[in-house]
Design an enzyme around this catalytic site. Structure first.
Site, short mmCIF file in Angstrom:
data_model
loop_
_atom_site.label_atom_id
_atom_site.label_comp_id
_atom_site.label_asym_id
_atom_site.label_seq_id
_atom_site.Cartn_x
_atom_site.Cartn_y
_atom_site.Cartn_z
N GLN A 98 -5.79 3.79 -64.26
CA GLN A 98 -7.25 3.82 -64.47
C GLN A 98 -7.58 5.29 -63.73
O GLN A 98 -7.54 5.13 -62.68
CB GLN A 98 -7.70 2.49 -63.96
CG GLN A 98 -9.37 2.45 -64.42
CD GLN A 98 -9.61 2.56 -65.87
OE1 GLN A 98 -9.24 1.83 -66.65
NE2 GLN A 98 -10.74 3.48 -66.25
N ASP A 140 -1.85 5.30 -73.18
CA ASP A 140 -3.04 6.16 -73.04
C ASP A 140 -2.75 7.63 -73.75
O ASP A 140 -3.69 8.24 -74.03
CB ASP A 140 -3.54 6.33 -71.40
CG ASP A 140 -4.78 5.65 -71.25
OD1 ASP A 140 -5.37 5.14 -72.13
OD2 ASP A 140 -4.99 5.34 -69.90
N LYS A 152 -9.80 -4.68 -70.04
CA LYS A 152 -8.61 -4.59 -70.59
C LYS A 152 -7.68 -5.73 -70.52
O LYS A 152 -6.89 -6.19 -71.31
CB LYS A 152 -7.98 -3.18 -70.18
CG LYS A 152 -8.51 -2.05 -70.45
CD LYS A 152 -8.32 -0.69 -69.95
CE LYS A 152 -9.18 0.50 -70.29
NZ LYS A 152 -9.22 1.66 -69.32
#
Ligand code: NDP
Length: 284
Positions: A98, A121, A54
């Site tokens: 994460q 997200d 990422k």
């Protein structure tokens, strides 16, 4: 006849190139580039790879990026302070925590601390609610990647029978909502579904997201279908999807491969959401 292979890697590359051009234009106008902060707690090897990828994606398109690598024993209060600080930081437009977090940390509480405006997200309940109300600020990356692939392939979803296998909060449920919003007739299946092969055979589009290697077999598909394989499983040291690719590709019209299908699209959608977050702040 073998199926058309939907090349997620190529489509994601085109999306990244478009984003990179937009960032270049922004910087030339004297604007700050979009900024993404990625937080990783602990040393899970798979998560380390995801975070590194990422970060590299951000660098390639010209985003500002920060990586916060915290030890597994990090107290919850420290993580809380970091998230609250990033919420206030004008250089940061998106915050990615994460998952999974180490088990002593309250994942739900930490995700809910992320400002909905920076929740790229799309895990925050406010953003999930907006998606279900049909007024999304961001779209969750994996199902958004699937929708983008279908758009690139010029699939008209109106009135089509779409079957989603898997009902997780991050893939199955939002996937179903997004197909519904494009006027598909959607069936959601799960581990208690009775006679799944009959249901999948009757679909026009099947999205499989269950985490079981090669689960969708030739007996579960029919001619003319589009098969989207979200699964990422390790089998004999290889990455394989939830679809028995070689057998299914002999029957259906189009199929996504693993690797090179939904995975790269998910990462591209994170960049797209971060662009969107920056734009929403700038345009007010
Ligand atoms: P979850 O484990 O959260 O959910 C799995 C779902 O599959 C559940 O709803 C479960 O049903 C259903 N299921 C399990 N077994 C069966 C079965 N035999 N028949 C029908 N349904 C079944 O998984 P995720 O949604 O998080 O992930 C699914 C897969 O997608 C994984 O391989 C994951 O690695 C991958 N993934 C890939 C991404 C990408 O970028 N390509 C991103 C995110 C995930 P029930 O609810 O009844 O238990």
């Amino acid at each position: 006849m073998t199926a058309n292979i939907i090349d997620g890697k190529a489509i994601a590359g085109a999306i990244r190139a478009d984003i990179a051009q937009k960032v270049k234009n922004m910087v030339e106008k004297g604007l700050h580039p979009p900024g993404l902060a990625v937080i990783l707690v602990g040393d899970d090897p798979a998560s380390q790879i995801y975070v590194r990828n990422k970060k590299n994606d951000c660098i390639k398109v010209g985003f500002y990026t920060e990586e916060h690598l915290l030890p597994a024993m990090t107290p919850e209060d420290e993580l809380r302070k970091l998230i609250l600080r990033l919420n206030q930081d004008p250089k940061i437009h998106g915050i990615l925590l994460q998952l999974p977090l180490p088990k002593d940390l309250n994942e739900k509480a930490m995700l809910e601390l992320i400002s909905p405006e920076k929740d790229v997200d799309c895990f925050h309940p406010v953003n999930v609610g907006n998606l279900f109300l049909g007024i999304p600020r961001f779209l969750p990356c994996t199902p958004a990647g699937v929708m983008e692939m279908l758009k690139y392939e010029k699939v008209d979803l109106k009135g089509k029978k779409a079957v989603v296998v898997g009902r997780s909060n991050i893939v199955g449920k939002p996937m179903a909502m997004m197909l519904l919003s494009e006027h598909a007739t959607v069936t959601i299946c799960h581990s208690r579904t009775v006679n799944l092969p009959k249901i999948t055979r009757e679909a026009d589009i099947v999205v499989v997201a269950i985490g079981k290697a090669k689960f969708l077999t030739a007996e579960m598909v029919s001619k003319g279908q589009i098969i989207i394989d979200v699964g990422q499983n390790r089998l004999d040291e290889k990455l394989v999807g939830d679809v028995d690719f070689d057998a299914v590709a002999q029957i259906v019209a189009a199929i996504t491969p693993v690797p090179g299908g939904v995975g790269p699209m998910t990462r591209a959608m994170l960049l797209k959401n971060t662009m969107q977050a920056e734009r929403l702040v700038r345009k007010g």
